[in-house]
Enzyme design. Structure first.
Site, PDB file in Angstrom:
ATOM      1  N   GLU A   1      12.416 -12.594  30.801  1.00 25.96           N
ATOM      2  CA  GLU A   1      11.839 -12.396  32.129  1.00 25.96           C
ATOM      3  C   GLU A   1      10.530 -11.607  32.056  1.00 25.96           C
ATOM      4  OE1 GLU A   1      14.404  -9.822  34.391  1.00 25.96           O
ATOM      5  OE2 GLU A   1      12.668  -9.379  35.629  1.00 25.96           O
TER       6      GLU A   1
ATOM      7  N   LYS B   1      21.615  -1.928  37.934  1.00 31.61           N
ATOM      8  CA  LYS B   1      21.303  -0.500  37.927  1.00 31.61           C
ATOM      9  C   LYS B   1      22.030   0.201  39.061  1.00 31.61           C
ATOM     10  CE  LYS B   1      17.244  -0.209  35.209  1.00 31.61           C
ATOM     11  NZ  LYS B   1      16.207  -1.221  35.215  1.00 31.61           N
TER      12      LYS B   1
END
Ligand code: PSU
Ligand code: MN
Length: 322
Positions: free
Chosen positions: A37, A171
């Site tokens: 990515e 996260k």
């Protein structure tokens, strides 16, 4: 009156994607390819070290015997694999946009450039025939979702994109419980890699359990083949934790997170800017320790992604059972 049928999923027109020569050759020969990515490079990691990291990640893929394909949109062209100058631009251009899947068509039509998020990268990779994608952390449901409605498009796109996504979970800046619920609703397969716990990105464990545990890259490859056999087009999320030795100290983590969330609230940060803002605030509040854990997680995911791609490129083992 006739009701419209379900939308037809048409294959992407391969001519509109630009495959780097080594990626095109690897795919044509059935050799292993791993998508990487670009948003983590452009918006998720601090400059100027980000370029070095981008090159290092490609190197890790090569060392494991696979071909890296970092994905971005350059001057309106979705690129599957970037040349050195393109990668430099992605890492260095501060005006580079952040493109989710919904932005791809507009960027193509208007000749814009941008780094691709998980949703856009997974989609383009799958469209090009790449089956494995390694990233850092997936986007998810933000805290305060009930007021903001802020849920990353990563989740819904993965429900309709046939690819393995290797990530260290999501996260803790997100609502992890809600994210796992949404992944279930959206029928995204979630497997823990050598763990029964969903990883906490900076932390080895988020404290949430996963339903499935895999022990090897070839087990993941077999899951992908089983998805294909069933005609299931959703992603397989391979949740790969950082080691306990590499994780962020949990106490420091909790303190820094509370500080970053409070600062974002005070400054009224929302939308696309929220994730990069919180990540930068965390790096500052931990004196760089969150970055070290972040990098360890990404490196581990890239290594595992390459091993999965290699396993998938091997001939299918004979099946046991009926
Ligand atoms: N999570 C991270 N680091 C990141 C991102 C997510 O730990 O850099 C990036 C990824 O590109 C992900 C995107 O796809 O943020 C999600 O953004 P949003 O919440 O705006 O959909
Ligand atoms: Mn969002």
């Amino acid at each position: 009156m006739t009701t419209p049928g379900p939308p037809v999923r048409r294959p992407a027109s391969p001519g509109r994607l630009r495959l780097a020569p080594e990626v095109g050759e690897a795919l044509a020969a059935g050799r292993p390819v791993v998508a990487l990515e670009s948003t983590i490079i452009a918006h998720g990691l601090p400059r100027p070290g980000n370029l070095e990291v981008a090159l290092e990640l490609e190197d890790i893929v090569r060392r494991q015997g696979a071909c890296p394909a970092t994905i971005a949109v350059v001057d309106g062209v979705p690129c599957i694999g970037l040349a050195a100058d393109q990668l430099r631009r992605v890492a260095g251009d501060v005006s580079l946009r952040k493109l989710g899947r919904r932005d791809l068509a507009a960027a193509m039509a208007l000749g814009a450039s941008g780094a691709t998020t998980v949703s856009a990268t997974a989609w383009l990779a799958a469209a090009a025939g790449v089956r494995v994608f390694s990233t850092g952390g997936l986007g998810g449901v933000h805290r305060g979702f009930a007021e903001s409605f802020d849920e990353s498009a990563d989740l819904s796109v993965l429900s309709s994109t046939p690819i393995a996504v290797v990530s260290a979970g999501v996260k803790s800046i997100l609502d992890v419980t809600a994210t796992l619920e949404r992944l279930e609703t959206l029928s995204v397969t979630v497997v823990g890699y050598r763990t029964s716990m969903f990883p906490g990105f900076y932390l080895h464990s988020s404290g949430h359990r996963v339903d499935w545990t895999v022990a090897s890259p070839s087990e993941v490859a077999t899951i992908l083949r089983s998805q294909d056999a069933l005609g299931v087009c959703s992603a397989v999320l391979v949740a790969n934790p950082v080691t306990e030795a590499d994780q962020l100290d949990p106490e420091l983590h909790d303190r820094a997170l509370a500080q970053a969330l409070a600062a974002a609230g005070e400054e009224g940060i929302s939308g696309q800017r929220l994730t990069p803002y919180l990540l930068t605030a965390l790096v500052e509040a931990t004196g760089g320790a969150s970055l070290a854990a972040n990098l360890a997680a990404v490196r581990g995911n890239v290594r595992l992604g390459a091993d999965i791609a290699v396993a998938l490129a091997r001939p299918e083992p004979p099946r046991s059972g009926p």
